[in-house]
Design a protein around this motif. Structure first.
Motif, PDB file in Angstrom:
ATOM      1  N   TYR A 184      -5.612 -14.558  -0.688  1.00  0.00           N
ATOM      2  CA  TYR A 184      -4.536 -13.732  -0.136  1.00  0.00           C
ATOM      3  C   TYR A 184      -3.359 -14.587   0.295  1.00  0.00           C
ATOM      4  CZ  TYR A 184      -8.636 -10.753   0.225  1.00  0.00           C
ATOM      5  OH  TYR A 184      -9.796 -10.067  -0.054  1.00  0.00           O
TER       6      TYR A 184
ATOM      7  N   VAL B  59     -10.497  -8.128   7.355  1.00  0.00           N
ATOM      8  CA  VAL B  59      -9.364  -8.190   8.291  1.00  0.00           C
ATOM      9  C   VAL B  59      -9.819  -8.652   9.668  1.00  0.00           C
ATOM     10  CG1 VAL B  59      -7.658  -6.789   9.517  1.00  0.00           C
ATOM     11  CG2 VAL B  59      -7.989  -6.473   7.065  1.00  0.00           C
TER      12      VAL B  59
ATOM     13  N   ARG C 151       4.159  -3.061  -1.960  1.00  0.00           N
ATOM     14  CA  ARG C 151       2.899  -2.865  -2.663  1.00  0.00           C
ATOM     15  C   ARG C 151       2.973  -3.218  -4.139  1.00  0.00           C
ATOM     16  NH1 ARG C 151      -1.034  -0.994  -0.113  1.00  0.00           N
ATOM     17  NH2 ARG C 151      -2.102  -0.188  -1.954  1.00  0.00           N
TER      18      ARG C 151
ATOM     19  N   MET D 124      -0.753  -5.583  -4.088  1.00  0.00           N
ATOM     20  CA  MET D 124      -1.589  -4.889  -3.110  1.00  0.00           C
ATOM     21  C   MET D 124      -2.007  -3.525  -3.652  1.00  0.00           C
ATOM     22  SD  MET D 124      -2.235  -6.810  -0.577  1.00  0.00           S
ATOM     23  CE  MET D 124      -2.969  -5.602   0.531  1.00  0.00           C
TER      24      MET D 124
ATOM     25  N   HIS E  19      -0.351  -8.177   3.453  1.00  0.00           N
ATOM     26  CA  HIS E  19      -0.336  -6.745   3.756  1.00  0.00           C
ATOM     27  C   HIS E  19       1.052  -6.247   4.126  1.00  0.00           C
ATOM     28  CE1 HIS E  19      -0.740  -8.811   7.590  1.00  0.00           C
ATOM     29  NE2 HIS E  19      -0.327  -7.719   8.199  1.00  0.00           N
TER      30      HIS E  19
ATOM     31  N   ALA F 252      -7.170  -1.069   8.347  1.00  0.00           N
ATOM     32  CA  ALA F 252      -7.171  -1.642   7.000  1.00  0.00           C
ATOM     33  C   ALA F 252      -8.136  -0.883   6.092  1.00  0.00           C
ATOM     34  CB  ALA F 252      -7.549  -3.117   7.057  1.00  0.00           C
TER      35      ALA F 252
END
Length: 274
Positions: free
Chosen positions: A249, A145, A258, A215, A254, A89
């Protein structure tokens, strides 16, 4: 018994490294000759030494290596995967930052942060499992993360139900040069006791201003513009801060494309006066 030279040769570690691991308690010699002070190692220590050598090649910190090697192979595997996910990450975040800077350097107009609305919402109180830690900007993404994964695993093992998403509260300003305190929070339902670094508390109900970013927008320093948008809006509206800023989040953000909404930059505010 093996001398430090022979042990180091077979383990792939230098005298300097072995002395450091002895001082840190990571790998102490089996014996120290009381007359000569020579360190002597047992052949059974070679496997641990070789694992340390491999983990150090990955730039794993000594404290993390100590934790990885403290338990069973199964526990070590879980900690290794969790640490490696954080490293990946971090690498992805650095790559995003490079792309952001590359795009700016290649354009003479250097476009700024795309305009986006700041909204308000009421947030109900919710039970969360949290870990507080100190970090800097360079390590931030990997720490988030890794700690989120640790909390999730603990909650699931305890039979709790994850209610979706997570957030990070910034109790201090985080910069590339300066450490600050963050708090990683995961909401859940069920009866769970605190354990180790994991605390259980209730996030109080509050009102917050927020804007949603993708992201791709999360690359540092690009993400700082999103914070500016929210703080500027709150000041212009005459709404004082009522808590620390946070990044909220979405579940598995993830994995989202994006360019899709993934993260809310939020600031608790006092309610508007009637």
């Amino acid at each position: 018994m093996l001398t430090i030279t022979e042990f180091g040769r077979r383990a792939g570690l230098s005298h300097k490294a072995l002395r450091l691991y002895d001082m840190s308690g990571l790998l102490s010699p089996a014996q120290v000759d009381p007359a000569t002070r020579y360190r002597l190692y047992d052949e059974e220590q070679l496997e641990r030494a070789r694992r340390i050598s491999v983990l150090r090649q990955l730039d794993m910190p000594l404290a993390t290596i100590t934790a990885v090697l403290a338990g069973s192979d199964e526990e070590a595997s879980i900690l290794l995967e969790r640490w490696w996910a954080g490293e990946q990450a971090t690498a992805a975040a650095r790559a995003s930052t490079v792309e952001y800077l590359r795009a700016q350097l290649r354009r003479t107009d250097r476009p700024g942060f795309a305009p986006r609305p700041v909204l308000e919402r009421e947030v109900t109180d919710v039970k969360v499992a949290t870990i507080r830690t100190r970090t800097n900007q360079q390590l931030l993404v990997g720490v988030i993360v890794s700690l989120t994964s640790e909390i999730n695993a603990y909650l699931l093992d305890a039979g709790a139900t994850l209610t979706g998403g997570s957030w990070v509260i910034y109790h201090d300003t985080i910069t590339p040069e300066t450490e600050g305190t963050i708090e990683v929070c995961v909401p859940f339902e069920g009866m769970v006791d605190p354990a180790g670094a994991i605390a259980i508390r209730v996030e109080p109900a509050h009102r917050e201003a927020y804007c949603t970013i993708t992201m791709a927008d999360c690359a540092y320093p690009h993400i700082m513009r999103a914070y500016e948008v929210v703080f500027d809006w709150a000041r212009a509206a005459g709404l004082p801060d009522a808590g620390a800023p946070r990044e909220i989040y979405r579940t598995d953000c993830h994995l989202l494309p994006r360019d899709e909404p993934a993260v809310d930059i939020a600031l608790p505010i006092l309610a508007r006066r009637p």
